[in-house]
Write an enzyme that holds these catalytic residues in place. Sequence first.
Site, PDB file in Angstrom:
ATOM      1  N   ASP A 119       0.863  -1.186   0.000  1.00  0.00           N
ATOM      2  CA  ASP A 119       0.000   0.000   0.000  1.00  0.00           C
ATOM      3  C   ASP A 119       0.895   1.230   0.000  1.00  0.00           C
ATOM      4  O   ASP A 119       2.101   1.135   0.281  1.00  0.00           O
ATOM      5  CB  ASP A 119      -0.959   0.016   1.209  1.00  0.00           C
ATOM      6  CG  ASP A 119      -0.226   0.040   2.539  1.00  0.00           C
ATOM      7  OD1 ASP A 119       0.774  -0.692   2.679  1.00  0.00           O
ATOM      8  OD2 ASP A 119      -0.631   0.803   3.445  1.00  0.00           O
ATOM      9  N   GLU A 184      -0.096  -0.959   5.879  1.00  0.00           N
ATOM     10  CA  GLU A 184       1.008  -0.435   6.696  1.00  0.00           C
ATOM     11  C   GLU A 184       0.929   1.074   6.853  1.00  0.00           C
ATOM     12  O   GLU A 184       1.153   1.613   7.939  1.00  0.00           O
ATOM     13  CB  GLU A 184       2.353  -0.825   6.066  1.00  0.00           C
ATOM     14  CG  GLU A 184       3.547  -0.640   6.991  1.00  0.00           C
ATOM     15  CD  GLU A 184       4.167   0.752   6.971  1.00  0.00           C
ATOM     16  OE1 GLU A 184       4.961   1.056   7.860  1.00  0.00           O
ATOM     17  OE2 GLU A 184       3.848   1.547   6.060  1.00  0.00           O
TER      18      GLU A 184
HETATM   19  C1  LIG Z   1       2.191   4.535  11.446  1.00  0.00           C
HETATM   20  C2  LIG Z   1       2.717   5.189  10.211  1.00  0.00           C
HETATM   21  C3  LIG Z   1       1.574   5.520   9.325  1.00  0.00           C
HETATM   22  C4  LIG Z   1       3.693   4.291   9.510  1.00  0.00           C
HETATM   23  C5  LIG Z   1       4.558   4.958   8.465  1.00  0.00           C
HETATM   24  N1  LIG Z   1       5.508   3.990   8.035  1.00  0.00           N
HETATM   25  C6  LIG Z   1       6.358   4.181   7.032  1.00  0.00           C
HETATM   26  O1  LIG Z   1       6.418   5.194   6.390  1.00  0.00           O
HETATM   27  C7  LIG Z   1       7.287   3.040   6.669  1.00  0.00           C
HETATM   28  N2  LIG Z   1       7.081   2.702   5.344  1.00  0.00           N
HETATM   29  C8  LIG Z   1       5.265   6.190   9.039  1.00  0.00           C
HETATM   30  O2  LIG Z   1       4.747   7.294   8.843  1.00  0.00           O
HETATM   31  O3  LIG Z   1       6.312   6.043   9.675  1.00  0.00           O
END
Ligand SMILES: CC(C)C[C@H](NC(=O)CN)C(=O)O
Length: 497
Positions: A119, A184
């Site tokens: 995603d 994710e």
């Molecule tokens: C909890 C967040 C939405 C997760 C996100 N994760 C990533 O970007 C890793 N691909 C983040 O904003 O850290």
Amino acid sequence: MRVLVLVLVPLLLAAQADALDLEKLTRHVDGRVASYVQTLREWVAVESDSSDVSKRPELHHMMNLTADKLRSLGGKVEMVDIGLQELPDGKSIPLPKVVTAQFGEDPSKHTVCIYGHVDVQPAKKEDGWATEPYNLTDINGNLYGRGASDNKAPVLAWIHTVEAYKALDMELPVNVKFLIEGMEETGSNGLEAMIIAQRDTFFLDVDYIIISDCGWLSRRPALTYGTRGNCYFFAEVEGPKQDLHSGVYGGTVIEPMTDLIGILDTLISPSGKILIPGIREAVAPFSDEEWKMYQDIEFDMENYKEKHLNPVPQVDLLAHRWRYPTVSIHGIEGAFSASGSKTVIPAKVTGKFSIRQVPNMDPATVKKQVTEYLHSVFAKRKSPNSLKVTMIIGAKPWLADTQHSLYEAGKEAIKKVFQVEPDLIREGGTIPVARTFQDVTEKSIIMLPIGGFDDGLHSQNEKMSRYNYIEGTKLFIAYLHEVAQIKKVIYFCVIVR
Ligand SMILES: CC(C)C[C@H](NC(=O)CN)C(=O)O
């Protein structure tokens, strides 16, 4: 009298890496570049934005594409139903299925589980992209497109790794499992329950979990041993029954937006100090050893200064990125945000902010601290409006033991492919499931990034360089060979009569 004694004998197995095999695999990767880029193009074309429910069919399609790709390589593939997503309006829609796959079941080999996601964060050309975000565009060796680096190319690089062995009719040095999700970017909704449910089935024979969902800190390859957590909040202020004309009603009502801006402004000081009581006190002390480590890390301050305001000394910068919590205000739903002018008083506005957490913070405590604090600040305003605070993501921080053989294997693989020692780094972002894997499965985890330091994750013009994509695939191949050399202890039973 005959005596029966049971003896448990540990048998140490270590596979030998074959330099010739590695050479053949590397040559194979070099010959497949065009096809790897084409597959990435097809994947980036799918607008698998997990935050926009109207894009859910695209996300389901993305999970199917992933499953098909793994199936085409002969993997034992399952699409695991993880239930429904509750929406704020009370409705619910199916979550994207989680794709699991298995290649090899040899009990004498280690089993690794590759975790990734397909995603993406939202992207629109008008956000300021130079190219169409869902049309992979190759400019000077960089492949621009939403999700190219986060996390489609790294997931594909792992798939190409398995594909290379199959194409050359070579045995994988370890058993490889995949767990690929589609939520994710919005907090891995539904995944924790699935991991708990499959702890004694899918995860039973898994020795190690590998995550490649992050980037290097500089041009030097890196191994990542920590991530920050994330507590994401909605603060909803509701007042009049509907939006109002500010000329007719301005001055006669207490505006929800004024309340919201007022309470958001109490979260953090102008210099970035978190003002919510209890948050800063929970942070584990920053040791001299860490200070020294951060000082010695290779970091391109000049490049950083070019792109960002307020440069600070390297150690402070890294500590604030990895080691301290922060509050970020992301947006206000219900507020007028289009270009042009509209003289409206919005009836209901929802402020969205998140707190990146570090050891020893805990999401349940943060939720309580933030909710109580905002309600106490709001009460002091004596507003007739109402406030509702909800925490929609509560992801914990994660830290690994860098002395583990997984990290030694990582160093060796990086030396083989890039001829340098890696940086040992932490990540300011969050992999919501990293800590869940650690707590629920009790397996060791490594983060092996192949993204570049300047990939622009979540931002305009996200890209993955061809170099990182292709050399990253070679790194994954080399890594599997190094993991295969970690001594495996097999217990078996001898009966002495
Ligand atoms: C909890 C967040 C939405 C997760 C996100 N994760 C990533 O970007 C890793 N691909 C983040 O904003 O850290």
